[in-house]
Design an enzyme around this catalytic site. Structure first.
Site, short mmCIF file in Angstrom:
data_model
loop_
_atom_site.label_atom_id
_atom_site.label_comp_id
_atom_site.label_asym_id
_atom_site.label_seq_id
_atom_site.Cartn_x
_atom_site.Cartn_y
_atom_site.Cartn_z
N LEU A 90 0.86 -1.18 0.00
CA LEU A 90 0.00 0.00 0.00
C LEU A 90 0.90 1.23 0.00
CD1 LEU A 90 -2.73 -0.91 2.67
CD2 LEU A 90 -2.97 -0.98 0.19
N ASP A 91 0.42 2.31 -0.58
CA ASP A 91 1.19 3.55 -0.57
C ASP A 91 1.41 4.03 0.86
OD1 ASP A 91 1.21 3.48 -3.28
OD2 ASP A 91 -0.37 4.97 -3.56
N LYS A 92 2.40 4.86 1.04
CA LYS A 92 2.75 5.36 2.37
C LYS A 92 1.57 5.98 3.09
CE LYS A 92 5.49 9.00 4.59
NZ LYS A 92 6.46 10.10 4.38
N VAL A 94 -1.64 5.66 2.39
CA VAL A 94 -2.87 4.87 2.32
C VAL A 94 -2.91 3.93 3.53
CG1 VAL A 94 -4.19 3.19 0.98
CG2 VAL A 94 -2.91 4.99 -0.19
N HIS A 212 -0.76 3.25 -7.99
CA HIS A 212 -1.52 4.51 -7.94
C HIS A 212 -2.77 4.47 -8.81
CE1 HIS A 212 2.39 6.86 -6.70
NE2 HIS A 212 2.00 5.97 -5.79
#
Length: 355
Positions: A90-92, A94, A212
């Site tokens: 997961l993105d930082k 998120v 993304h």
């Protein structure tokens, strides 16, 4: 990787200063370790399900002091000899459901399952015409504006662009879907409810797992960037921040702004994207075998919203109180106006009272 595979590394990697290479981050504190342990939603002999907090990078980097990988051996190893392994990322910024494999075999099995194109839910696979086997991913996002339709699909191939000599990258919707570098990406969206300041809560279900994907599909596909996404919605975000009318928000929420750091009514909103739910088939070990099979029973994991998104969810629009209705009058008048009218009437009729 297959034998003979070629790995291309940007020239900028060789220019990294020695000081940044030799930097070793400090060990996590006991409080940070306990917070990560408290984030565990589920644990068995094969996997760990985590509610990843926002702002925690999954992997380290030149400017990353603390990451999930660097803390797993101290916080999530438990009774095993080795720390868990990453299944997906997961993105930082998120938050939400994230699965970790506790053994090599279970990690490989879950990874192959998540990456398979045949593992999509039947209810959302109609666009591709195949039958799913039980995988379902649901995200919750707060976007700036409102879509024209309450539900639909976003089918827009993505293209990754490398910027600043390899120092950064950006994902865009490919202008030519037939381009060699265009990667197919599909997202299903549905409006959950309208929010304050002209924002809308969406449920997003990615049918493909691209980097993304949800952020780009919202910002460029729908034209509605996610609140707090300064990378893909900078111009829209700045305009919205300057024009938003705080008088439309409940005054109680405005007073509690300091307690709602990062919410939609704060000065610096955080990213409002959360991995809310993940459903996968239950793993089962075949008797006398090393490999895993798939149990028909599905496992469903739900992660509660982070604090800033929960505050935004509970934010209410300002509704003016209706004035009291005056008996015999064809309109309504506030109490303070009635008091002033009554005082003026008394002054104009003093002689009557004296008599």
């Amino acid at each position: 990787m297959p034998v003979g595979a070629l790995i291309c590394v940007p020239d900028s990697v060789t220019k990294i200063e020695a000081s940044s290479q030799s930097h070793e981050p400090d060990d996590p504190t006991e409080e940070e370790i306990e917070q990560l342990k408290d984030a565990v939603l589920y644990k068995d002999e094969d996997l760990i399900v985590l509610n990843k907090p926002p702002g925690l990078p999954v992997q380290g980097g030149s400017k990353v002091e603390r990451s999930l990988v660097s803390m797993m051996s101290l916080a999530l190893q438990f009774e095993y000899k080795e720390p868990p392994r990453l299944v997906h990322r997961l993105d930082k910024d998120v938050s939400g459901v994230m699965i970790l494999g506790r053994t090599y075999e279970s990690t490989v099995k879950i990874q192959s399952f998540l990456c398979s194109k045949d593992n999509l839910m039947p209810s959302v696979i109609t666009i591709q015409g195949s039958v799913g086997k039980g995988l379902d991913r649901k995200y919750i996002a707060l976007v700036i504006g409102s879509p024209t339709a309450d539900k639909g699909f976003i089918s827009a191939p993505l293209l990754k662009m490398v910027l600043e000599d390899g120092k950064s990258d950006r994902v865009l919707i490919a202008a030519d879907p037939k381009s060699e570098n265009a990667i197919p990406a599909i997202t299903e969206y549905q409006v959950l409810k309208r929010s304050v300041l002209g924002c809308t809560w969406l449920q997003l279900r990615p049918l493909t797992g691209r980097k993304h994907q949800l952020r780009v599909h919202c910002a460029q596909g729908l034209g509605l960037p996610i609140v707090g996404d300064m990378k893909y919605g900078f111009n829209t975000h700045k305009k919205w921040m300057a024009e938003r009318n705080m008088n439309t928000v409940d005054p109680q929420d405005i007073k509690a702004r300091n307690k709602m750091a990062g919410s939609v009514v704060s000065k610096n909103p955080l990213l409002h994207l959360h991995s809310r739910e993940l459903t996968i088939p239950r793993l089962r070990k075949k008797p006398g075998a090393v490999d895993f099979g798939l149990d028909p029973e599905r496992m469903r994991f739900v992660a509660p919203l982070p604090t800033h998104m929960e505050s935004s969810w509970e934010a209410k629009p300002y509704v003016k109180k209706r004035p009291e209705k005056v008996a015999g009058w064809g309109w309504t008048v506030p109490k303070r106006v009635l008091r002033l009218q009554h005082m003026n009437w008394q002054k104009s009729n003093r002689n009557i009272y004296r008599r």
